[in-house]
Design a protein around this motif. Structure first.
Motif, short mmCIF file in Angstrom:
data_model
loop_
_atom_site.label_atom_id
_atom_site.label_comp_id
_atom_site.label_asym_id
_atom_site.label_seq_id
_atom_site.Cartn_x
_atom_site.Cartn_y
_atom_site.Cartn_z
N LEU A 92 0.82 -1.20 0.00
CA LEU A 92 0.00 0.00 0.00
C LEU A 92 0.86 1.26 0.00
O LEU A 92 0.58 2.22 -0.73
N TYR A 97 -0.63 4.95 -1.38
CA TYR A 97 -1.60 5.11 -0.30
C TYR A 97 -0.92 5.80 0.88
O TYR A 97 0.25 5.55 1.20
N GLU A 135 -9.83 5.36 -3.24
CA GLU A 135 -9.96 4.06 -2.58
C GLU A 135 -9.41 4.14 -1.17
O GLU A 135 -8.42 4.80 -0.90
N VAL A 137 -8.45 1.62 2.28
CA VAL A 137 -8.15 0.25 2.73
C VAL A 137 -8.01 0.27 4.25
O VAL A 137 -7.34 1.14 4.82
N SER A 169 -14.43 5.46 4.71
CA SER A 169 -14.17 5.86 3.33
C SER A 169 -15.01 7.06 2.92
O SER A 169 -14.55 7.95 2.19
N ARG A 201 -11.32 -3.35 1.58
CA ARG A 201 -10.97 -2.37 0.55
C ARG A 201 -12.21 -1.86 -0.17
O ARG A 201 -13.04 -2.65 -0.63
N THR A 203 -13.60 -0.47 -3.43
CA THR A 203 -13.14 -0.55 -4.82
C THR A 203 -13.78 0.48 -5.74
O THR A 203 -13.27 0.76 -6.82
#
Length: 236
Positions: A92, A97, A135, A137, A169, A201, A203
């Motif tokens: 990641l 990320y 995205e 995670v 998220s 995650r 997507t």
């Protein structure tokens, strides 16, 4: 004549005696031993693959100890070290990320308080966000106390973790401080073993006014196998 008859009787008795002696009980016992050995070996392998000695202590001995207990601190430090050395964490960071943080203690009492016990979700989950792809995670450790069937995480716990990651998220993608779940739909693909890290995650993110729809999946700690897929709608 008498002697001939006696010999014939003895031969008949010997033949019947040989037929009476069978070895089926020994064969059955042999298969029973093999079945017992195989079952014991299989359970032993399963336990050693998914539980360490520290995990056993966490399940049975850390319930009523204070937060500053040395054994408890060492157990959580061990989990933190295992998390940091997961391949998915390295991947990641290399893929762009960034680790992100939020004010979780005020809003999320289930994961951050109720389940924050040894053998539960013992350490705080970690979140990574990619602003370009939008995205997010999350990595969670699910302990042995979160099982439904032996060694398998309860489906309700998995739903809780999936919703938690989706809510995080939304806050990262929309830049809001709160959101409300409208609906959540999950599809369980494969049993999830307890005492492992799981990778959740998002997507895809779809926005329609104040409603945000997310597509997410929960994978094992290697990131190679999808265990749960789901969608959720949230109001901001």
């Amino acid at each position: 004549m008498f002697r001939a008859g006696l010999k014939a009787s003895l031969r008949a008795y010997s033949a019947s005696a040989k037929k009476f002696v069978v070895k089926q009980p020994q064969k059955a016992n042999k298969w029973l031993l093999w079945a017992t050995f195989s079952t014991s070996f299989g359970l032993g392998w399963l336990v050693t693959q998914h539980m360490t000695f520290a995990d056993v202590l966490a399940k049975y001995m850390y319930d009523n100890v204070p937060e500053n207990d040395v054994g408890l601190l060492k157990y959580r430090a061990q989990l933190q070290s295992r998390l940091e050395h997961l391949n998915v964490v390295k991947q990641l960071k290399q893929a762009g990320y960034t680790e992100v943080f939020s004010e979780r203690q005020k809003n999320n009492t289930l994961i951050d308080r109720t389940l924050r016990v040894p053998g539960g979700i013992s350490i705080a989950p970690r979140f990574f966000h990619n602003p370009q792809t939008r995205e997010t995670v999350g990595i969670y450790h699910l302990g042995m106390k979160l099982t439904g069937y032996p060694f398998l995480v309860h489906g309700g716990v998995l739903a809780t973790v999936m919703e938690d990651l989706m809510r995080e998220s939304v806050t990262f993608a929309k830049g809001v401080s709160s959101e409300k779940t409208r609906d959540l739909t999950l599809n369980y693909k494969f049993p999830t073993f307890a005492n492992q890290f799981v990778v959740v995650r998002v997507t895809k993110v779809e926005e329609n006014g104040k409603t945000v729809k997310l597509y997410a999946e929960l994978m094992d700690q290697s990131g190679d196998r999808t265990l749960v897929k789901g969608t959720g709608r949230f109001k901001t």
